[in-house]
Scaffold this motif. Structure first.
Motif, PDB file in Angstrom:
ATOM      1  N   PHE A   1      40.535  26.556  17.348  1.00 33.31           N
ATOM      2  CA  PHE A   1      40.574  26.719  15.792  1.00 33.31           C
ATOM      3  C   PHE A   1      40.702  28.076  15.376  1.00 33.31           C
ATOM      4  O   PHE A   1      40.461  28.347  14.133  1.00 33.31           O
ATOM      5  N   CYS A   2      40.904  29.190  16.321  1.00 37.09           N
ATOM      6  CA  CYS A   2      41.069  30.387  15.717  1.00 37.09           C
ATOM      7  C   CYS A   2      41.959  30.957  16.721  1.00 37.09           C
ATOM      8  O   CYS A   2      42.330  30.599  17.814  1.00 37.09           O
ATOM      9  N   SER A   3      42.219  32.340  16.476  1.00 38.34           N
ATOM     10  CA  SER A   3      43.186  33.056  17.374  1.00 38.34           C
ATOM     11  C   SER A   3      42.356  34.078  18.321  1.00 38.34           C
ATOM     12  O   SER A   3      42.987  34.601  19.040  1.00 38.34           O
ATOM     13  N   CYS A   4      41.203  33.809  18.541  1.00 43.01           N
ATOM     14  CA  CYS A   4      40.530  34.585  19.797  1.00 43.01           C
ATOM     15  C   CYS A   4      40.833  34.342  21.116  1.00 43.01           C
ATOM     16  O   CYS A   4      41.065  32.912  21.275  1.00 43.01           O
ATOM     17  N   ALA A   5      40.671  35.170  21.942  1.00 42.53           N
ATOM     18  CA  ALA A   5      41.246  34.969  23.327  1.00 42.53           C
ATOM     19  C   ALA A   5      40.313  34.044  24.030  1.00 42.53           C
ATOM     20  O   ALA A   5      39.025  34.111  23.763  1.00 42.53           O
ATOM     21  N   THR A   6      40.751  33.296  24.969  1.00 42.12           N
ATOM     22  CA  THR A   6      39.675  32.306  25.601  1.00 42.12           C
ATOM     23  C   THR A   6      39.607  32.774  27.177  1.00 42.12           C
ATOM     24  O   THR A   6      38.933  32.263  28.001  1.00 42.12           O
ATOM     25  N   SER A   7      39.818  34.134  27.484  1.00 48.14           N
ATOM     26  CA  SER A   7      39.562  34.742  28.519  1.00 48.14           C
ATOM     27  C   SER A   7      38.169  34.629  29.272  1.00 48.14           C
ATOM     28  O   SER A   7      37.138  34.772  28.310  1.00 48.14           O
ATOM     29  N   PHE A   8      37.940  34.546  30.509  1.00 42.83           N
ATOM     30  CA  PHE A   8      36.449  34.676  31.097  1.00 42.83           C
ATOM     31  C   PHE A   8      36.186  35.560  31.541  1.00 42.83           C
ATOM     32  O   PHE A   8      37.045  36.649  31.873  1.00 42.83           O
ATOM     33  N   GLY A   9      34.851  35.941  31.693  1.00 41.63           N
ATOM     34  CA  GLY A   9      34.216  37.175  32.017  1.00 41.63           C
ATOM     35  C   GLY A   9      34.274  38.619  31.347  1.00 41.63           C
ATOM     36  O   GLY A   9      34.115  39.514  31.977  1.00 41.63           O
ATOM     37  N   GLU A  10      34.386  38.312  30.082  1.00 41.41           N
ATOM     38  CA  GLU A  10      34.425  39.426  29.143  1.00 41.41           C
ATOM     39  C   GLU A  10      33.144  39.851  28.739  1.00 41.41           C
ATOM     40  O   GLU A  10      32.003  39.101  28.943  1.00 41.41           O
ATOM     41  N   ASP A  11      32.885  41.088  28.177  1.00 43.73           N
ATOM     42  CA  ASP A  11      31.495  41.587  27.808  1.00 43.73           C
ATOM     43  C   ASP A  11      31.202  40.460  26.704  1.00 43.73           C
ATOM     44  O   ASP A  11      31.893  39.971  25.746  1.00 43.73           O
ATOM     45  N   PRO A  12      29.667  40.142  26.533  1.00 47.19           N
ATOM     46  CA  PRO A  12      29.081  38.999  25.730  1.00 47.19           C
ATOM     47  C   PRO A  12      29.619  39.516  24.173  1.00 47.19           C
ATOM     48  O   PRO A  12      29.820  40.549  23.775  1.00 47.19           O
ATOM     49  N   ASN A  13      30.029  38.378  23.618  1.00 44.76           N
ATOM     50  CA  ASN A  13      30.453  38.559  22.053  1.00 44.76           C
ATOM     51  C   ASN A  13      31.381  39.550  21.714  1.00 44.76           C
ATOM     52  O   ASN A  13      31.438  40.045  20.603  1.00 44.76           O
TER      53      ASN A  13
END
Length: 473
Positions: free
Chosen positions: A22-34
């Motif tokens: 529902f938004c354009s934020c990336a879905t990548s795994f393993g990034e820094d929190p938040n």
């Protein structure tokens, strides 16, 4: 009293879209929190959701793969409940009209086939992730609003083995059609198991217990087996109605037991209502056609391997057991290796040498390297025994040049008929008595002659030695 088990599964598949549902934020795994968050996926006042078209397309693809009905019109609802990793205190999901309904998957257990019905598959947003460190709990909302496809089966499974067969088939399908990486360790493919028992022959559905958030085939099987045993013991002890209640339980992987987590909510507890910020979904013809174009399914691939390449059904089953294995095999064929040679050297020789965390993706041996090895055997440049020695080196040093190793290790076969015949003549001449014994019926002596020729004709092709020796003798 004998009992039968009734199992239904709810599987959450994280769709591999580049952005959230529902938004354009990336879905990548393993990034820094938040890091991958915005006002929409944080549920801040005034932020409005916009549906990701790609998520709808992937849901259509799944429907096609499991022969399901696609609802051209569907709606999103708000599922209200509070949990620390759910910022809005409601989840946007589908309730009354899901995008996918009435599909099926065929499984096979112990040689018997069975069709498992799929009640529905609906789109929804994922929650965040709670991180517990001692007495402190933290919340990472990077995963919040990641697109999920929740796949709900009919209660058609009657054993842990059937449940695992269904899950493995489902896992394979979503990976082969490319809608999810289905990485269980990362939570991209996780399962809730609804388990109940009943006296054999009884058609009534008794109290079901939901085992939540299982993400390993091994632990799913153990959790179901434990829960079935717990419910049977309660029935036999006369405490079934008191101890087996409709609830959500968690599986303790260390002790191998399920534990009560909370009472199980009904649909009314969630107070579903149509989300006022999202229009009803209408799938136009263009999107429908895009979603219906799916890649070859695992069963279709297996059938093609058997039909077109003449390999055994059991070997084809191994090849389709993972997407990486089938892709590796097909690349070997593109590099010119024979189908049967590729199967043997991939599934038996290479996989047999890979231990622990080493697999075909990180072992350093490319499909081209292994295809070259198979081709050199069929060209009789090396023997099968020599090829095994070369493969040992390739595994040890994580790759290498096959042709260079053939030369440097002195393993290239000699196919000079003149030289081989000369050695054959010498062996037969010096063993004239054994030649007579062979001709009188002692066929086992043929192996002796082959051994003597191979000993004196260094690097000769065993197949060529056998052929020339038979002609000569």
């Amino acid at each position: 009293m004998k009992f039968e088990t009734v199992i239904g599964l709810e599987v959450h598949v994280q769709l591999n879209t580049q952005t959230k549902i529902f938004c354009s934020c990336a879905t990548s795994f393993g990034e820094d929190p938040n890091i991958n968050v915005c006002p929409t996926c944080l549920g801040l006042p005034g932020a409005l959701p916009v549906l990701n078209r790609e998520a709808v397309k992937k849901a259509i693809s799944f429907a096609k793969a499991v022969d399901a009905t696609i609802n051209q019109n569907s709606i999103f609802a708000r599922k209200n409940y509070f949990y620390p990793d759910l910022p809005k205190a409601y989840q946007i999901s589908q309730f009354e009209i899901p995008i996918v309904e009435k599909g099926k998957i065929e499984i096979e257990v112990c040689g018997e086939k069975k069709v498992i019905g799929i009640t529905r598959a609906h789109l929804e947003e994922d929650a965040g992730k709670n991180i517990h460190e001692g007495e402190i709990s933290k919340v990472d909302l990077n995963r919040a609003c990641t697109p999920l496809l929740e796949i709900v089966s009919e209660p058609d499974m009657s054993s842990a083995d059937e449940a695992i067969a269904y899950l493995k088939k489902l896992h394979s399908i979503v990976r082969f059609i490319g809608i999810s990486d289905a990485n269980m360790q990362e939570g991209s493919f996780r399962c809730d198991a609804n388990v109940s028992i009943r006296p054999k022959g009884d058609k009534k559905l008794y109290t079901r217990v939901e085992i939540k958030n299982l993400n390993s085939f091994k632990f799913i099987s153990k959790a179901i087996e434990y829960e079935v045993e717990r419910q049977i013991e309660a029935w036999e002890d006369g405490v079934y109605e008191r101890e087996v209640v409709q609830e959500t339980r968690l599986f303790d992987t260390n002790k191998g037991v399920t534990r009560s987590m909370r009472g199980k909510e009904e649909a009314a507890d969630y107070r579903y209502f149509a989300d006022p910020d999202l229009l009803p979904v209408f799938i136009d013809e263009a999107l429908m056609q895009e979603g219906m174009q799916i890649k070859e399914l695992p069963d279709e691939k297996k059938e093609r391997y058997v039909r077109d390449f003449g390999i055994k059904e059991s070997d084809a089953e191994v090849l389709i057991s993972s997407l990486e294995l089938s892709e590796y095999f097909e690349k070997m064929l593109e590099y010119g290796a024979s189908p049967k040679g590729s199967v043997t050297w991939l599934t038996t020789e290479l996989l047999g040498r890979l231990k622990g965390e080493i697999n075909i993706m990180n072992c350093g041996i490319s499909s081209e390297m292994l295809a070259t090895l198979v081709k050199r055997i069929s060209e009789e440049k090396i023997s099968g025994k020599s090829a095994k020695e070369i493969l040992d080196v390739l595994v040890e040093q994580k790759g290498g040049d096959v042709d260079h190793l053939i030369v440097s290790m002195g393993l290239e076969q000699v196919n000079d008929d003149t030289m081989i015949l000369q050695v054959i003549n010498e062996v037969l001449k010096s063993n004239a008595d054994k030649v007579e014994e062979y001709k009188s019926g002692k066929d086992k002596l043929f192996g002796f002659f082959v051994g003597q020729v191979m000993k004196n004709a260094k690097g000769a092709s065993p197949a060529r030695v056998n052929q020339l020796l038979k002609e000569k003798i």
